[in-house]
Design a protein around this motif. Structure first.
Motif, PDB file in Angstrom:
ATOM      1  N   PRO A 256       0.830  -1.214   0.000  1.00 42.06           N
ATOM      2  CA  PRO A 256       0.000   0.000   0.000  1.00 42.06           C
ATOM      3  C   PRO A 256       0.865   1.265   0.000  1.00 42.06           C
ATOM      4  N   GLY A 257       0.210   2.416  -0.063  1.00 46.49           N
ATOM      5  CA  GLY A 257       0.912   3.689   0.041  1.00 46.49           C
ATOM      6  C   GLY A 257       1.251   4.341  -1.280  1.00 46.49           C
ATOM      7  N   GLY A 258       0.736   3.790  -2.380  1.00 42.18           N
ATOM      8  CA  GLY A 258       1.040   4.349  -3.695  1.00 42.18           C
ATOM      9  C   GLY A 258      -0.170   4.959  -4.362  1.00 42.18           C
ATOM     10  N   VAL A 259      -0.556   4.390  -5.517  1.00 40.99           N
ATOM     11  CA  VAL A 259      -1.663   4.926  -6.303  1.00 40.99           C
ATOM     12  C   VAL A 259      -2.959   4.952  -5.499  1.00 40.99           C
ATOM     13  N   GLY A 260      -3.209   3.891  -4.745  1.00 41.46           N
ATOM     14  CA  GLY A 260      -4.446   3.807  -3.973  1.00 41.46           C
ATOM     15  C   GLY A 260      -4.624   4.956  -3.001  1.00 41.46           C
ATOM     16  N   ALA A 261      -3.512   5.471  -2.481  1.00 41.91           N
ATOM     17  CA  ALA A 261      -3.578   6.571  -1.517  1.00 41.91           C
ATOM     18  C   ALA A 261      -3.951   7.888  -2.172  1.00 41.91           C
ATOM     19  N   VAL A 262      -3.930   7.932  -3.508  1.00 39.53           N
ATOM     20  CA  VAL A 262      -4.248   9.161  -4.241  1.00 39.53           C
ATOM     21  C   VAL A 262      -5.698   9.180  -4.705  1.00 39.53           C
ATOM     22  N   THR A 263      -6.339   8.009  -4.758  1.00 42.63           N
ATOM     23  CA  THR A 263      -7.687   7.929  -5.331  1.00 42.63           C
ATOM     24  C   THR A 263      -8.697   8.765  -4.551  1.00 42.63           C
ATOM     25  N   THR A 264      -8.578   8.817  -3.230  1.00 39.86           N
ATOM     26  CA  THR A 264      -9.540   9.604  -2.450  1.00 39.86           C
ATOM     27  C   THR A 264      -9.367  11.095  -2.712  1.00 39.86           C
ATOM     28  N   SER A 265      -8.128  11.523  -2.972  1.00 40.43           N
ATOM     29  CA  SER A 265      -7.903  12.926  -3.324  1.00 40.43           C
ATOM     30  C   SER A 265      -8.483  13.245  -4.696  1.00 40.43           C
ATOM     31  N   VAL A 266      -8.373  12.300  -5.633  1.00 41.06           N
ATOM     32  CA  VAL A 266      -8.975  12.486  -6.950  1.00 41.06           C
ATOM     33  C   VAL A 266     -10.495  12.550  -6.826  1.00 41.06           C
ATOM     34  N   LEU A 267     -11.049  11.697  -5.955  1.00 43.85           N
ATOM     35  CA  LEU A 267     -12.494  11.720  -5.723  1.00 43.85           C
ATOM     36  C   LEU A 267     -12.930  13.092  -5.210  1.00 43.85           C
ATOM     37  N   ALA A 268     -12.158  13.663  -4.284  1.00 41.82           N
ATOM     38  CA  ALA A 268     -12.457  15.003  -3.770  1.00 41.82           C
ATOM     39  C   ALA A 268     -12.348  16.043  -4.878  1.00 41.82           C
ATOM     40  N   LYS A 269     -11.330  15.925  -5.704  1.00 41.11           N
ATOM     41  CA  LYS A 269     -11.144  16.851  -6.826  1.00 41.11           C
ATOM     42  C   LYS A 269     -12.342  16.799  -7.770  1.00 41.11           C
ATOM     43  N   ASN A 270     -12.799  15.588  -8.059  1.00 40.02           N
ATOM     44  CA  ASN A 270     -13.944  15.424  -8.951  1.00 40.02           C
ATOM     45  C   ASN A 270     -15.230  15.963  -8.326  1.00 40.02           C
TER      46      ASN A 270
END
Length: 276
Positions: A256-270
């Motif tokens: 863990p700690g890679g791409v998956g950790a960014v998905t929630t930030s992308v969700l917020a951005k969207n």
């Protein structure tokens, strides 16, 4: 020395930009999460969303539905949220239990609330180059990581292992838009290690633990691991044999700690973009 591309660093950089956008709004964007039952992976993702959104001051409400809910009741609850003007984005955790189908949700979700690219309209938008379409959060997270670490895709040879509509295919469109040359492979591709070894950027989204070994990479490889698996020891791991691959390559994202950790930030951005 190998560059370890950490999702926490990417999310921290995104948080500053998102906070600035939120401060300019005169209302608070609101996300509705629809979860049927309580699968452990859904709950883990949900916890990550709640933590990220709380840190940004965004509204999020979880609508937990019983696993034995009828089709009619599920569709009615989805419609209610879909038509609620105070809900700016909807995230439906899938797959649904075997007794339910997501057909109604996929066909009826408001594309402007579909912040994780569930509707056919947004999927078509990604493939037609529509910049207003919402791409799947995981595919967008890969692009955010590459941008954060200043990897220019222009003219680069990209190999994506995985052809799903969640990652592989939409990600190929996002990368083509950045002038990369993209090859989509899968588990039945012949000479897969040889193809991957010549890639400048390798994205592993095969859905099989440790399938990408040292023979798939070179010292010039930039490896993004999108896989989420549980190994024989019960630990979370990616599609890449990290311990053997990481010392060889130019850069790699961990799991863990890679791409998956960014998905929630992308969700917020969207969500912020949907609210606007």
């Amino acid at each position: 020395m190998t560059l370890i591309m950490k999702g926490s660093e990417v999310s921290a950089g995104m948080k500053l930009k998102l906070a600035e956008e939120i401060s300019q709004l005169d209302f608070t964007p609101s996300l509705a999460i629809i979860r049927v039952g309580s699968r452990p992976d859904d709950l883990a993702y949900e916890r990550g969303i709640l933590k990220r959104f709380e840190g940004l001051g965004l509204n999020v409400k979880v609508h937990e539905l019983p696993e034995d809910i009828s089709h009619a009741d599920f569709d009615a609850e989805f419609s209610r949220l879909n038509n609620d003007k105070n809900v700016h984005g909807i995230l439906l955790f899938r797959p649904l239990p075997a007794n339910l189908s997501d057909e109604f949700a996929v066909n009826n979700i408001n594309p402007k609330k579909d912040i994780d690219c569930m509707s056919k309209i947004n999927i078509a938008g990604i493939f037609s180059g529509d910049n207003e379409a919402f791409a799947p959060c995981t595919a967008s997270a890969v692009m955010e990581m590459l941008a954060h670490y200043n990897f220019d895709l222009t003219g680069k040879n990209v190999v994506i292992i995985g052809r799903s509509l969640v990652v592989g295919r939409p990600l190929s469109m996002l990368m083509l838009a950045k002038n990369a040359t993209v090859t989509i492979c899968h588990t039945k591709t012949q000479n897969l290690p040889e193809i991957c070894k010549h890639a400048d950027i390798l994205v592993a989204a095969a859905g099989k633990a440790g399938v990408i070994t040292s023979e798939f990479v070179s010292d010039k490889s930039i490896v993004l691991d999108v896989g989420i698996n549980v190994n024989a020891q019960g630990k979370l791991c990616g599609d890449v044999d990290y311990d053997n691959v990481a010392p060889i390559v130019q850069a790699i994202s961990p799991v863990p700690g890679g791409v998956g950790a960014v998905t929630t930030s992308v969700l917020a951005k969207n969500l912020i973009r949907a609210a606007k």
